[in-house]
Enzyme design. Structure first.
Site, PDB file in Angstrom:
ATOM      1  CE1 TYR A 142      -3.473  -2.701   0.611  1.00  0.00           C
ATOM      2  CE2 TYR A 142      -4.646  -0.712   1.245  1.00  0.00           C
ATOM      3  CZ  TYR A 142      -4.652  -2.038   0.870  1.00  0.00           C
ATOM      4  OH  TYR A 142      -5.849  -2.700   0.760  1.00  0.00           O
ATOM      5  CE  LYS A 188       1.894 -17.487  -3.439  1.00  0.00           C
ATOM      6  NZ  LYS A 188       1.072 -18.698  -3.620  1.00  0.00           N
ATOM      7  CG  ASP A 192      -1.954 -20.137  -2.339  1.00  0.00           C
ATOM      8  OD1 ASP A 192      -1.435 -20.158  -1.199  1.00  0.00           O
ATOM      9  OD2 ASP A 192      -1.446 -20.726  -3.318  1.00  0.00           O
ATOM     10  CG  ASP A 208      -8.081  -4.867   1.268  1.00  0.00           C
ATOM     11  OD1 ASP A 208      -9.044  -4.411   1.904  1.00  0.00           O
ATOM     12  OD2 ASP A 208      -7.976  -4.802   0.029  1.00  0.00           O
ATOM     13  CG  ASP A 235     -13.703  -6.992   1.797  1.00  0.00           C
ATOM     14  OD1 ASP A 235     -13.525  -6.408   2.889  1.00  0.00           O
ATOM     15  OD2 ASP A 235     -14.055  -6.408   0.753  1.00  0.00           O
TER      16      ASP A 235
HETATM   17  C1  IPM Z   1     -10.375  -1.517   3.857  1.00  0.00           C
HETATM   18  C2  IPM Z   1     -10.647  -0.857   2.543  1.00  0.00           C
HETATM   19  C3  IPM Z   1      -9.487   0.085   2.241  1.00  0.00           C
HETATM   20  C4  IPM Z   1      -8.210  -0.731   2.174  1.00  0.00           C
HETATM   21  C5  IPM Z   1      -9.678   0.920   0.967  1.00  0.00           C
HETATM   22  C6  IPM Z   1     -10.961   1.718   1.010  1.00  0.00           C
HETATM   23  C7  IPM Z   1      -8.505   1.816   0.694  1.00  0.00           C
HETATM   24  O1  IPM Z   1     -10.838  -1.804   1.551  1.00  0.00           O
HETATM   25  O2  IPM Z   1     -10.283  -0.803   4.873  1.00  0.00           O
HETATM   26  O3  IPM Z   1     -10.272  -2.748   3.877  1.00  0.00           O
HETATM   27  O4  IPM Z   1      -7.891  -1.315   1.137  1.00  0.00           O
HETATM   28  O5  IPM Z   1      -7.527  -0.807   3.191  1.00  0.00           O
HETATM   29 MG    MG Z   2     -10.885  -3.779   2.243  1.00  0.00          MG
END
Ligand code: IPM
Ligand code: MG
Length: 358
Positions: free
Chosen positions: A142, A190, A223, A247, A251
């Site tokens: 990042y 990884k 993975d 990240d 999700d």
């Molecule tokens: C998160 C989001 C952020 C990230 C984005 C909005 C930049 O997806 O907080 O997980 O990738 O960290």
């Molecule tokens: Mg995210």
């Protein structure tokens, strides 16, 4: 007096934030602790009003606070802007960096009432799920330099960089948390491909050997971890991982609980300063229609009380009132599932029910 910065942001941010602040009012009266709240602009709305997604004034407000309660930023309206003007890249990431919020804590819990809404077969999550991610948040791909598209736009580069110190401080957080839970850490990397991961594994293993040998440590390739999360999620307890992997995996894990609208997150630094935000986005498609699920924002408030104000008892109270409200059959649309004996509520009404159960 406790001081917090309230950054509601874009999309559904303001409407879910109002519900969280309603809950905070009740906590104030129960605890006899006052929270001075200062609102400030962030994201697309800040860009529209001031020309930048992260105004200096907002940073000052945050610096004068002990914690930031954050809504969400971004939306199609601002996607075409130059990167540094965009809500995510120009506001959220610099804010994380500015306050060194290196530890992103994402609890993934299934409320028993919502098992039906999970994207997994129920037998895989019987008895609930309780995973907690420790995601490194201020380094890795990042932030590493160089990060650019070549002037001819025929190549581009991102840099994944980690130092021993950066790995150590997030690993300490994960090990410490594990000691208070089931004493297990799974470190995800990884290391069969990436040199940053080879170092990651080495540093985590050395730290484990020297200071945390009583904790059970396993390592898993990312993975495989992605697969295991949907194959047998109950094997996980504390997951420790770097920024990009965290990240993506968080999700994925969120969907196991049924909706992105349920999960809070905490991003903290070495002190108890933290930024507390729902992990879902600004959901511009449903903004302003009283449809958004306010639970992630309300649970983010609970995390703020727990991690920045040492008010664990009140954080538990909030979590219990959310659970109770769900058990009573109240749902927002995103978590309605297939059940018939439930009542669908709007954002405000859901906030009211949770407040009443407090
Ligand atoms: C998160 C989001 C952020 C990230 C984005 C909005 C930049 O997806 O907080 O997980 O990738 O960290
Ligand atoms: Mg995210």
């Amino acid at each position: 007096m406790n001081k917090i910065a309230v950054l509601a942001g874009d999309g559904i941010g303001p409407e879910v934030m109002s519900q969280a602040l309603k809950i905070l009012d009740i906590i104030e009266s129960k605890s006899n602790k006052k929270f001075e709240r200062t609102e400030a602009l962030i994201g697309g709305i800040a860009y529209d009003e001031t020309g930048t997604p992260l105004p200096d004034e907002t940073i000052k407000v945050c610096e004068a606070s002990q914690a930031i309660l954050f809504g969400s930023v971004g939306g199609p309206k601002w996607e075409g802007l130059a990167p540094e003007k965009q809500p995510e890249r120009g506001a959220l990431l610099p804010l994380r960096k500015h306050f060194s919020l290196f530890a992103n804590i994402r609890p993934v819990k299934i409320f028993p009432a919502l098992i039906e809404s999970s994207s997994l077969k129920n037998n895989l999550i019987d008895g609930g799920l309780d995973i907690i991610f420790f995601r490194e948040l201020t380094s890795g791909i990042y932030f590493g330099q160089p990060k650019m598209i070549a002037p001819d736009r025929k190549s581009a580069v991102d840099t994944m960089l980690y130092t021993e110190e950066e790995i150590t401080r997030i690993a300490i957080k994960a090990f410490e948390a594990a000691k208070l839970r089931s004493n297990k850490v799974c470190s995800v990397d990884k290391a069969n491909v990436l040199m940053t991961s080879v170092l990651w594994r080495e540093v985590v293993s050395n730290l484990h050997k020297s200071k945390y040998s009583s904790v059970e440590l396993t390592h898993m390739f990312v993975d495989n971890a992605a697969m295991q999360l949907v194959r047998a999620p109950k094997q996980f307890d504390v997951i420790l991982t770097e920024n990009l992997f965290g990240d993506i995996l968080s999700d994925e894990a969120a969907m196991l609980t049924g909706s992105l609208g349920m999960l809070p997150s905490a991003s903290v630094n070495e002190k108890s300063f933290g930024l507390y935000e729902p992990i879902g986005g600004s959901a511009p498609d449903i903004a302003g229609q009283n449809l958004a699920n306010p639970i992630a924002q309300i649970l983010s408030l609970a995390l703020m009380l727990r991690y920045s104000f040492d008010m664990n008892e009140y954080a538990n109270m909030i979590e219990e009132s959310v659970s109770k409200t769900l058990n009573e059959g109240f749902r927002t649309k995103d978590i309605a599932g297939q059940s018939t004996d439930i009542t669908i509520l709007g954002t405000v009404e859901m906030g009211d029910k949770i407040a009443a159960n407090l």
